[in-house]
Design an enzyme around this catalytic site. Sequence first.
Site, PDB file in Angstrom:
ATOM      1  N   HIS A 208       0.932  -1.153  -0.005  1.00 34.02           N
ATOM      2  CA  HIS A 208       0.022  -0.145  -0.079  1.00 34.02           C
ATOM      3  C   HIS A 208       0.942   1.250   0.087  1.00 34.02           C
ATOM      4  O   HIS A 208       0.221   2.488  -0.057  1.00 34.02           O
ATOM      5  CB  HIS A 208      -0.947  -0.007   1.233  1.00 34.02           C
ATOM      6  CG  HIS A 208      -0.247   0.317   2.415  1.00 34.02           C
ATOM      7  ND1 HIS A 208       0.606  -0.584   3.067  1.00 34.02           N
ATOM      8  CD2 HIS A 208      -0.167   1.312   3.340  1.00 34.02           C
ATOM      9  CE1 HIS A 208       0.965  -0.139   4.196  1.00 34.02           C
ATOM     10  NE2 HIS A 208       0.753   1.134   4.447  1.00 34.02           N
TER      11      HIS A 208
HETATM   12  C1  UD1 Z   1      -1.756   5.382   6.263  1.00 33.64           C
HETATM   13  C2  UD1 Z   1      -0.364   5.993   7.037  1.00 33.64           C
HETATM   14  C3  UD1 Z   1       0.391   4.824   6.588  1.00 33.64           C
HETATM   15  C4  UD1 Z   1       0.101   3.558   7.297  1.00 33.64           C
HETATM   16  C5  UD1 Z   1      -1.213   3.014   6.450  1.00 33.64           C
HETATM   17  C6  UD1 Z   1      -1.738   1.819   7.192  1.00 33.64           C
HETATM   18  C7  UD1 Z   1       0.200   8.391   6.715  1.00 33.64           C
HETATM   19  C8  UD1 Z   1       0.902   9.237   5.831  1.00 33.64           C
HETATM   20  N1  UD1 Z   1      -0.084   7.413   6.147  1.00 33.64           N
HETATM   21  O1  UD1 Z   1      -1.479   5.320   4.941  1.00 33.64           O
HETATM   22  O2  UD1 Z   1       1.817   5.222   7.310  1.00 33.64           O
HETATM   23  O3  UD1 Z   1       0.972   2.423   6.793  1.00 33.64           O
HETATM   24  O4  UD1 Z   1      -2.193   4.165   6.866  1.00 33.64           O
HETATM   25  O5  UD1 Z   1      -2.877   1.598   6.602  1.00 33.64           O
HETATM   26  O6  UD1 Z   1      -0.440   8.495   7.753  1.00 33.64           O
HETATM   27  N2  UD1 Z   1      -8.964   5.437   2.672  1.00 33.64           N
HETATM   28  C9  UD1 Z   1     -10.207   4.602   2.870  1.00 33.64           C
HETATM   29  N3  UD1 Z   1     -10.668   4.267   3.960  1.00 33.64           N
HETATM   30  C10 UD1 Z   1     -10.165   4.811   5.035  1.00 33.64           C
HETATM   31  C11 UD1 Z   1      -8.904   5.481   4.928  1.00 33.64           C
HETATM   32  C12 UD1 Z   1      -8.394   5.727   3.735  1.00 33.64           C
HETATM   33  O7  UD1 Z   1     -10.549   4.216   1.417  1.00 33.64           O
HETATM   34  O8  UD1 Z   1     -10.701   4.429   5.969  1.00 33.64           O
HETATM   35  C13 UD1 Z   1      -8.131   5.371   1.321  1.00 33.64           C
HETATM   36  C14 UD1 Z   1      -8.705   6.997   0.799  1.00 33.64           C
HETATM   37  O9  UD1 Z   1      -8.577   6.967  -0.722  1.00 33.64           O
HETATM   38  C15 UD1 Z   1      -7.367   7.772   1.145  1.00 33.64           C
HETATM   39  C16 UD1 Z   1      -6.228   6.648   1.044  1.00 33.64           C
HETATM   40  O10 UD1 Z   1      -7.017   5.286   1.448  1.00 33.64           O
HETATM   41  O11 UD1 Z   1      -7.336   8.891   0.398  1.00 33.64           O
HETATM   42  C17 UD1 Z   1      -5.323   6.914   1.931  1.00 33.64           C
HETATM   43  O12 UD1 Z   1      -5.466   7.144   3.193  1.00 33.64           O
HETATM   44  P1  UD1 Z   1      -4.475   7.904   4.180  1.00 33.64           P
HETATM   45  O13 UD1 Z   1      -5.173   8.014   5.468  1.00 33.64           O
HETATM   46  O14 UD1 Z   1      -4.165   9.221   3.503  1.00 33.64           O
HETATM   47  O15 UD1 Z   1      -3.046   7.051   4.099  1.00 33.64           O
HETATM   48  P2  UD1 Z   1      -2.936   5.565   4.099  1.00 33.64           P
HETATM   49  O16 UD1 Z   1      -2.433   4.965   2.740  1.00 33.64           O
HETATM   50  O17 UD1 Z   1      -4.026   4.735   4.724  1.00 33.64           O
END
Ligand code: UD1
Length: 365
Positions: A208
């Site tokens: 991811h």
């Molecule tokens: C975040 C952390 C990362 C961790 C990961 C574990 C940061 C910078 N990154 O990354 O270090 O390894 O979590 O999962 O904090 N989304 C959903 N549902 C959710 C949350 C996110 O669909 O509940 C999707 C959305 O499209 C969002 C994308 O995932 O834009 C990224 O979510 P985000 O919280 O920005 O970072 P992660 O990639 O989850």
Amino acid sequence: MSHKLMVIVGARPNFMKAAPLMRQLHKHKDQFEVTFIHTGQHYDHKLSQLFFDQLGLPKPDINLGVGSGSHAEQTSKIMIELEKLMLTSPPDLAIVFGDVNSTMATALVTSKLHIKLAHVEAGLRSYDKKMPEEINRIVTDRLSDLLFISEPSGTKNLLDEGVDKNKMFFVGNIMIDSLIANLEASKNSDILEKLNLKPQSYVAMTLHRPANVDNKEIFSNLLKVIEEIGAKIPVVFPCHPRTTKELSRFGLIENINKNALRIIEPLGYLDFLKLQSSCKFVLTDSGGIQEETTYLQIPCITLRNNTERPVTADEGSNVIVGVDSDKIRAAAMQILDNKFKAGRIPDLWDGHTAERIVDVLLDKL
Ligand code: UD1
């Protein structure tokens, strides 16, 4: 006198780090008055509530509900909401975990409000500033008053950065507290039956990181070599929502050989623990999974050029191969030939990290 603590979590990898500490703090409820905050960075049931339920985490006192966004959007929303809260009711100490945006946002708010900050999992460095997590680690550590360190590299990195050693406490790995506490329960998971898998007959994969999945060329090259491996031993891939989006955005999903690479929904903590502890080996770009496989002594191939957790490669079962197809293939074939290192479990990855943290808090507050 009881100490007012605020414990702040936001994203999936925070939850297994917070659970043992919340339990331990509860044992000292005469000494600590805890407010538990969820920033809402992760909000999908499978990335959040499922983990709360399985880890026995209490319902957050407050959910800031910030959700997704660009880094600046997400970080600033958390800051605005947290600042309001901390101005109304300032704690004696805020406690944060790991390296997600919620962690750094909290650090910025507490430092401007002169509220003490403790960082659990301090000192880790990938020395790759292109990783958003690396920025989060550097800023959070710089602003922390108590730094709880999980592996020897953490101490070295912080000393190199000139951090006062009186702020540093080598307490071990709190995520391993959760793993040890839940390993027995995970044996009752029926995930292998549900997926029709036999122990040792498959590979477990997670992917991811933006560096791997947000770039079409890198991502499709990775998928090619993973499918090649999957033709020999099926690869089971609980897919993060971010990765799912990128798979369809790049039009990669249609061409995947579904027998070689089985894409499934994200799993809860207990199911993933079962999947990972019963597999032949793990392919991952996660930080925490490098640590869990080290504890479980399951071979782990890390699809990144660096790790902020070098003890997993120096002492544990992890090999860092990057995204080069030849290296990934070679590492996988070695394991399939039964040539791999089980490694050893690093010092203080013993299930008692939360106790050591609370001892320090009782001493320092
Ligand atoms: C975040 C952390 C990362 C961790 C990961 C574990 C940061 C910078 N990154 O990354 O270090 O390894 O979590 O999962 O904090 N989304 C959903 N549902 C959710 C949350 C996110 O669909 O509940 C999707 C959305 O499209 C969002 C994308 O995932 O834009 C990224 O979510 P985000 O919280 O920005 O970072 P992660 O990639 O989850």
